[in-house]
Motif scaffolding. Sequence first.
Motif, mmCIF file in Angstrom:
data_model
loop_
_atom_site.group_PDB
_atom_site.id
_atom_site.type_symbol
_atom_site.label_atom_id
_atom_site.label_comp_id
_atom_site.label_asym_id
_atom_site.label_seq_id
_atom_site.Cartn_x
_atom_site.Cartn_y
_atom_site.Cartn_z
ATOM 1 N N HIS A 216 0.805 -1.222 0.000
ATOM 2 C CA HIS A 216 0.000 0.000 0.000
ATOM 3 C C HIS A 216 0.842 1.278 0.000
ATOM 4 O O HIS A 216 0.574 2.224 0.725
ATOM 5 C CB HIS A 216 -0.955 0.006 1.192
ATOM 6 C CG HIS A 216 -2.183 0.828 0.948
ATOM 7 N ND1 HIS A 216 -3.218 0.885 1.853
ATOM 8 C CD2 HIS A 216 -2.548 1.617 -0.087
ATOM 9 C CE1 HIS A 216 -4.163 1.692 1.391
ATOM 10 N NE2 HIS A 216 -3.779 2.144 0.207
ATOM 11 N N HIS A 217 1.900 1.268 -0.817
ATOM 12 C CA HIS A 217 2.711 2.466 -1.072
ATOM 13 C C HIS A 217 3.399 3.012 0.190
ATOM 14 O O HIS A 217 3.688 4.204 0.278
ATOM 15 C CB HIS A 217 1.860 3.570 -1.726
ATOM 16 C CG HIS A 217 0.866 3.032 -2.703
ATOM 17 N ND1 HIS A 217 1.257 2.539 -3.925
ATOM 18 C CD2 HIS A 217 -0.474 2.868 -2.643
ATOM 19 C CE1 HIS A 217 0.185 2.111 -4.575
ATOM 20 N NE2 HIS A 217 -0.862 2.284 -3.821
ATOM 21 N N GLY A 218 3.641 2.114 1.142
ATOM 22 C CA GLY A 218 4.298 2.559 2.374
ATOM 23 C C GLY A 218 3.333 3.108 3.399
ATOM 24 O O GLY A 218 3.749 3.784 4.348
ATOM 25 N N SER A 239 6.555 2.154 -3.777
ATOM 26 C CA SER A 239 6.067 2.735 -5.028
ATOM 27 C C SER A 239 5.038 3.799 -4.678
ATOM 28 O O SER A 239 3.930 3.484 -4.240
ATOM 29 C CB SER A 239 5.435 1.643 -5.904
ATOM 30 O OG SER A 239 5.024 2.162 -7.141
ATOM 31 N N ALA A 240 5.423 5.057 -4.836
ATOM 32 C CA ALA A 240 4.544 6.163 -4.451
ATOM 33 C C ALA A 240 4.886 7.398 -5.279
ATOM 34 O O ALA A 240 5.975 7.506 -5.847
ATOM 35 C CB ALA A 240 4.705 6.471 -2.966
ATOM 36 N N GLY A 241 3.938 8.321 -5.347
ATOM 37 C CA GLY A 241 4.150 9.561 -6.091
ATOM 38 C C GLY A 241 4.789 10.617 -5.225
ATOM 39 O O GLY A 241 4.545 10.687 -4.004
ATOM 40 N N LYS A 242 5.596 11.450 -5.818
ATOM 41 C CA LYS A 242 6.282 12.517 -5.084
ATOM 42 C C LYS A 242 5.252 13.508 -4.544
ATOM 43 O O LYS A 242 4.341 13.925 -5.246
ATOM 44 C CB LYS A 242 7.281 13.225 -6.002
ATOM 45 C CG LYS A 242 8.259 14.131 -5.271
ATOM 46 C CD LYS A 242 9.329 14.621 -6.216
ATOM 47 C CE LYS A 242 10.350 15.486 -5.507
ATOM 48 N NZ LYS A 242 11.099 14.755 -4.464
ATOM 49 N N SER A 266 12.607 4.509 -2.894
ATOM 50 C CA SER A 266 11.277 4.958 -3.282
ATOM 51 C C SER A 266 11.281 5.441 -4.724
ATOM 52 O O SER A 266 12.202 6.143 -5.155
ATOM 53 C CB SER A 266 10.822 6.095 -2.362
ATOM 54 O OG SER A 266 9.660 6.709 -2.868
ATOM 55 N N THR A 267 10.241 5.063 -5.481
ATOM 56 C CA THR A 267 10.125 5.553 -6.864
ATOM 57 C C THR A 267 9.903 7.065 -6.883
ATOM 58 O O THR A 267 10.240 7.725 -7.863
ATOM 59 C CB THR A 267 8.960 4.857 -7.597
ATOM 60 O OG1 THR A 267 7.741 5.086 -6.883
ATOM 61 C CG2 THR A 267 9.203 3.362 -7.731
ATOM 62 N N ALA A 268 9.356 7.609 -5.800
ATOM 63 C CA ALA A 268 9.142 9.053 -5.724
ATOM 64 C C ALA A 268 10.467 9.806 -5.749
ATOM 65 O O ALA A 268 10.552 10.926 -6.264
ATOM 66 C CB ALA A 268 8.363 9.408 -4.460
ATOM 67 N N GLU A 269 11.512 9.182 -5.216
ATOM 68 C CA GLU A 269 12.822 9.826 -5.151
ATOM 69 C C GLU A 269 13.760 9.395 -6.275
ATOM 70 O O GLU A 269 14.523 10.210 -6.800
ATOM 71 C CB GLU A 269 13.480 9.520 -3.794
ATOM 72 C CG GLU A 269 12.665 9.962 -2.591
ATOM 73 C CD GLU A 269 12.406 11.461 -2.573
ATOM 74 O OE1 GLU A 269 13.255 12.228 -3.054
ATOM 75 O OE2 GLU A 269 11.324 11.856 -2.085
ATOM 76 N N ARG A 270 13.695 8.126 -6.666
ATOM 77 C CA ARG A 270 14.650 7.585 -7.633
ATOM 78 C C ARG A 270 14.089 7.368 -9.022
ATOM 79 O O ARG A 270 14.825 7.065 -9.954
ATOM 80 C CB ARG A 270 15.201 6.237 -7.137
ATOM 81 C CG ARG A 270 16.114 6.347 -5.941
ATOM 82 C CD ARG A 270 16.614 4.961 -5.545
ATOM 83 N NE ARG A 270 17.419 4.347 -6.579
ATOM 84 C CZ ARG A 270 18.722 4.098 -6.490
ATOM 85 N NH1 ARG A 270 19.369 4.455 -5.401
ATOM 86 N NH2 ARG A 270 19.365 3.489 -7.471
ATOM 87 N N GLY A 271 12.768 7.487 -9.184
ATOM 88 C CA GLY A 271 12.160 7.113 -10.453
ATOM 89 C C GLY A 271 12.097 5.597 -10.537
ATOM 90 O O GLY A 271 12.068 4.902 -9.518
ATOM 91 N N THR A 272 12.106 5.067 -11.757
ATOM 92 C CA THR A 272 12.052 3.610 -11.928
ATOM 93 C C THR A 272 13.263 2.963 -11.275
ATOM 94 O O THR A 272 14.397 3.408 -11.450
ATOM 95 C CB THR A 272 11.980 3.240 -13.417
ATOM 96 O OG1 THR A 272 10.683 3.614 -13.910
ATOM 97 C CG2 THR A 272 12.179 1.749 -13.640
#
Length: 285
Positions: A216-218, A239-242, A266-272
């Motif tokens: 659940h995205h953290g 996996s979460a949005g910035k 986190s994808t919010a910080e590193r992208g894929t």
Amino acid sequence: MEVLKRYWREVIVGGLLLSNIFVWYAVYQRQPSDSLAVYFLDVGQGDAVFINSPSHGRMLIDGGPNRKVLSELGKILPFADRRIDVLMETHPDKDHIGGLPEIVSRYKIGMFLEPGVESENSIDDELKKRLEEKKIPKLLARRGMVINFNDGVKLQILFPTQDVSNWETNRASIVARLVYGDKSFLLTGDSPIAIENVLVNLDPKILASSVLKAGHHGSRTSTSLTYAEAISPDYAVISAGKDNTYGHPHKEVLDILEKIGAKTFSTAERGTIKFETDGKTLKIK
């Protein structure tokens, strides 16, 4: 236009050379290797995980909230190569299936795997419609099922254990463990703590994994300490949005992951986020 007339041979040859490069790039990409690649795609506030096995068996798990999944896949797959062997939705919430109708329309899908729960959103209806139009085989995921890529990679379904057709969608999420040699990935959808407890009680040993995709995205509704300790991952992915409005990831979850010694990305910080493994070593790129 005059330039094209004057140099038409060069233009044609250039076009042929360019297309030849694309063809050979695609051929090269399909050569078997000894590496499994797992991509946690940057789709904003949502989930999408792409798996490319050593023999290039392909699986997409979830599709994020919108069409961004298309551009992310376009960065990975060879030009004009539109094959996905298995498409799986962990559950039918918009942030997990928003991009899937377009995936179904644009890609050749071998099989669709789902938990068997419905959502009231219109995207769920549109996805089902497109799957039926393209006559894509559908299968309900249940504990004990294994997707064998026939190259050493296997995806084990750990949940659901039963019919979930009338369940709340997050509780019905597919939980699966991807295994290659000594390395493994636990993929959790939005499964909440109540279901985590079920999984721990069923068999805590099978949960042990090198990488955990935090549920659940953290959110604090997932990733209990007991569950995280059973998994004991080296890495955790959120996996979460910035700057998302939910405040994901929650500090409680980050503290738990730090307590068990997991390195968190986190994808919010590193992208894929891409992981590569030969079954013995694990690299993050």
